[in-house]
Design a protein around this motif. Structure first.
Motif, mmCIF file in Angstrom:
data_model
loop_
_atom_site.group_PDB
_atom_site.id
_atom_site.type_symbol
_atom_site.label_atom_id
_atom_site.label_comp_id
_atom_site.label_asym_id
_atom_site.label_seq_id
_atom_site.Cartn_x
_atom_site.Cartn_y
_atom_site.Cartn_z
ATOM 1 N N PHE A 1 77.531 84.074 30.885
ATOM 2 C CA PHE A 1 77.631 85.375 30.219
ATOM 3 C C PHE A 1 76.320 85.719 29.501
ATOM 4 O O PHE A 1 75.821 86.846 29.598
ATOM 5 C CB PHE A 1 78.787 85.352 29.215
ATOM 6 N N GLY A 2 75.754 84.718 28.813
ATOM 7 C CA GLY A 2 74.478 84.939 28.121
ATOM 8 C C GLY A 2 73.349 85.266 29.079
ATOM 9 O O GLY A 2 72.514 86.136 28.805
ATOM 10 N N VAL A 3 73.314 84.575 30.220
ATOM 11 C CA VAL A 3 72.279 84.824 31.235
ATOM 12 C C VAL A 3 72.397 86.242 31.799
ATOM 13 O O VAL A 3 71.393 86.963 31.922
ATOM 14 C CB VAL A 3 72.382 83.787 32.376
ATOM 15 N N ILE A 4 73.617 86.654 32.125
ATOM 16 C CA ILE A 4 73.837 87.999 32.691
ATOM 17 C C ILE A 4 73.483 89.075 31.670
ATOM 18 O O ILE A 4 72.845 90.085 32.010
ATOM 19 C CB ILE A 4 75.305 88.149 33.162
ATOM 20 N N ILE A 5 73.875 88.859 30.411
ATOM 21 C CA ILE A 5 73.562 89.824 29.348
ATOM 22 C C ILE A 5 72.054 89.994 29.208
ATOM 23 O O ILE A 5 71.544 91.127 29.112
ATOM 24 C CB ILE A 5 74.180 89.366 28.003
ATOM 25 N N LEU A 6 71.312 88.882 29.204
ATOM 26 C CA LEU A 6 69.851 88.959 29.063
ATOM 27 C C LEU A 6 69.222 89.630 30.279
ATOM 28 O O LEU A 6 68.270 90.419 30.141
ATOM 29 C CB LEU A 6 69.269 87.560 28.865
ATOM 30 N N ALA A 7 69.746 89.353 31.466
ATOM 31 C CA ALA A 7 69.204 89.956 32.694
ATOM 32 C C ALA A 7 69.380 91.470 32.682
ATOM 33 O O ALA A 7 68.439 92.224 32.994
ATOM 34 C CB ALA A 7 69.900 89.353 33.916
ATOM 35 N N ILE A 8 70.567 91.939 32.287
ATOM 36 C CA ILE A 8 70.820 93.388 32.232
ATOM 37 C C ILE A 8 69.985 94.029 31.133
ATOM 38 O O ILE A 8 69.440 95.135 31.306
ATOM 39 C CB ILE A 8 72.323 93.662 32.006
ATOM 40 N N HIS A 9 69.854 93.321 29.993
ATOM 41 C CA HIS A 9 69.022 93.835 28.887
ATOM 42 C C HIS A 9 67.588 94.044 29.344
ATOM 43 O O HIS A 9 66.957 95.074 29.028
ATOM 44 C CB HIS A 9 69.063 92.851 27.715
ATOM 45 N N TYR B 1 65.652 80.964 30.526
ATOM 46 C CA TYR B 1 64.292 80.884 29.979
ATOM 47 C C TYR B 1 63.295 81.677 30.823
ATOM 48 O O TYR B 1 62.310 82.213 30.290
ATOM 49 C CB TYR B 1 63.852 79.427 29.870
ATOM 50 N N ASN B 2 63.535 81.756 32.118
ATOM 51 C CA ASN B 2 62.676 82.568 32.979
ATOM 52 C C ASN B 2 62.817 84.055 32.634
ATOM 53 O O ASN B 2 61.828 84.787 32.577
ATOM 54 C CB ASN B 2 63.031 82.331 34.449
ATOM 55 N N LEU B 3 64.055 84.472 32.393
ATOM 56 C CA LEU B 3 64.305 85.848 31.954
ATOM 57 C C LEU B 3 63.693 86.104 30.582
ATOM 58 O O LEU B 3 63.152 87.183 30.318
ATOM 59 C CB LEU B 3 65.815 86.115 31.896
ATOM 60 N N ASN B 4 63.762 85.097 29.717
ATOM 61 C CA ASN B 4 63.198 85.229 28.378
ATOM 62 C C ASN B 4 61.678 85.378 28.430
ATOM 63 O O ASN B 4 61.090 86.121 27.645
ATOM 64 C CB ASN B 4 63.574 84.009 27.539
ATOM 65 N N ARG B 5 61.044 84.668 29.359
ATOM 66 C CA ARG B 5 59.580 84.774 29.513
ATOM 67 C C ARG B 5 59.177 86.203 29.856
ATOM 68 O O ARG B 5 58.223 86.748 29.301
ATOM 69 C CB ARG B 5 59.113 83.809 30.600
ATOM 70 N N LYS B 6 59.937 86.821 30.755
ATOM 71 C CA LYS B 6 59.653 88.209 31.131
ATOM 72 C C LYS B 6 59.911 89.141 29.950
ATOM 73 O O LYS B 6 59.193 90.115 29.731
ATOM 74 C CB LYS B 6 60.525 88.618 32.316
ATOM 75 N N ASN B 7 60.947 88.832 29.165
ATOM 76 C CA ASN B 7 61.284 89.641 28.007
ATOM 77 C C ASN B 7 60.196 89.554 26.943
ATOM 78 O O ASN B 7 59.845 90.547 26.308
ATOM 79 C CB ASN B 7 62.626 89.175 27.419
#
Length: 306
Positions: free
Chosen positions: A282-290, A149-155
């Motif tokens: 896997f989902g967290v890593i994918i979002l981070a790289i995206h 969710y932290n990565l999603n906020r930045k996205n």
């Protein structure tokens, strides 16, 4: 055309509006409280020998097991939220999947508490091993969901800078249609799963209760199969919007994550835990790289403009 629009607006307001979400929240929380108290009452009646039940039915022999019941209704509400967020945010929708699988594990912990055996060799008992694995998995998943969710906020900060085109608006409407279609599927599966579980646990002639198909397998296994099909369709339709490598990989990665969660319902023990944690990781890593890709492309565009 006007009739179609009015029908869509009517279904959306009745099934996916903010008002409906609030009503669903009140309904399921109230149901969870009532079911918890009712479960405790039945356990009390069993203890007083006013009701006779199968000795193998441990959900009616231990007050701690009563926590399992309200969590089941909270899970149903979480599934509704998953459908609710499908047209609004892809990442929050995926995050809700991660919340659901984590709540399933927490619910399982409450159930397994009634099976624990305290002895000098803790790991010699299967129930103790499963309990330990679930405790560790819950902590890991809780942290991974926080990171997600932290990565999603930045996205979302980056996405807010992008103007909505006609194609994006049409795609959002398509996701709304899929979400509306998921509601009756969700209701039918819920009713069928509840009826199946009640029959197997209270009316089935089978003597071995532990071998009865778990309610998670009945409902969530089938529901996640439907979700995978919906996600694949959305991935294909998304090509009308963009063929950006980062977007395609992100959406494909989320599908793989969902598939891993779906597969986990057919496993037990350490394999089940590994599949679930791997799916979320896997989902967290994918979002981070995206997000790294998005930042890189944004910097390229700004450098070209200057």
């Amino acid at each position: 055309m006007t009739e179609t629009k009015s029908l869509f607006s009517f279904l959306y307001s009745k099934l996916l509006s903010e008002k409906t979400k609030k009503r669903a929240e009140i309904f399921f929380v109230s149901l969870a409280i009532v079911s918890f108290l009712l479960h405790l009452l039945i356990i009390a009646l069993v203890d007083l020998e006013l009701i006779v039940v199968n000795d193998n039915l441990k959900v009616l022999n231990n007050p701690i097991a009563a926590i399992y019941t309200p969590f089941s209704f909270i899970l149903i509400y979480e599934v509704y939220l998953l459908v609710y967020y499908l047209p609004k945010s892809t990442t929050i929708y995926i995050g809700k999947q991660y919340e659901i699988i984590t709540l399933i594990i927490i619910r399982r912990i409450f159930k397994d508490l009634t099976k624990l055996e305290f002895n000098s060799n803790w790991f010699s008992v299967k129930a103790n091993v499963n309990f330990t694995l679930d405790i560790i998995a819950t902590i890991i998943l809780f942290y991974l969901i926080f990171v997600f969710y932290n990565l999603n906020r930045k996205n979302e900060i980056n996405q807010s800078k992008i103007q909505k085109t006609i194609a994006i608006t049409k795609f959002i409407k398509l996701k709304n249609i899929f979400a509306i279609a998921l509601i009756p599927i969700f209701l039918v599966l819920s009713i069928y799963s509840l009826g199946h579980w009640i029959y197997d646990n209270f009316f089935s002639l089978s003597e071995i209760v532990d071998k009865i198909k778990d309610i998670n397998h009945i409902f969530f296994d089938e529901f996640f199969t439907v979700l995978i099909l919906i996600e694949v369709l959305l991935l294909l339709f998304s090509f009308f919007l963009t063929d950006k490598f980062s977007k395609v990989i992100r959406n494909s990665g989320f599908i793989i994550s969902t598939i891993l969660i779906k597969i986990s319902f057919g496993t037990e023990g350490i394999l089940n835990t590994i599949l679930i944690v791997t799916a979320v990781l896997f989902g967290v890593i994918i979002l981070a790289i995206h997000n790294k890709y998005e930042t890189l492309e944004a910097s390229k565009i700004s450098s070209l403009e200057t």
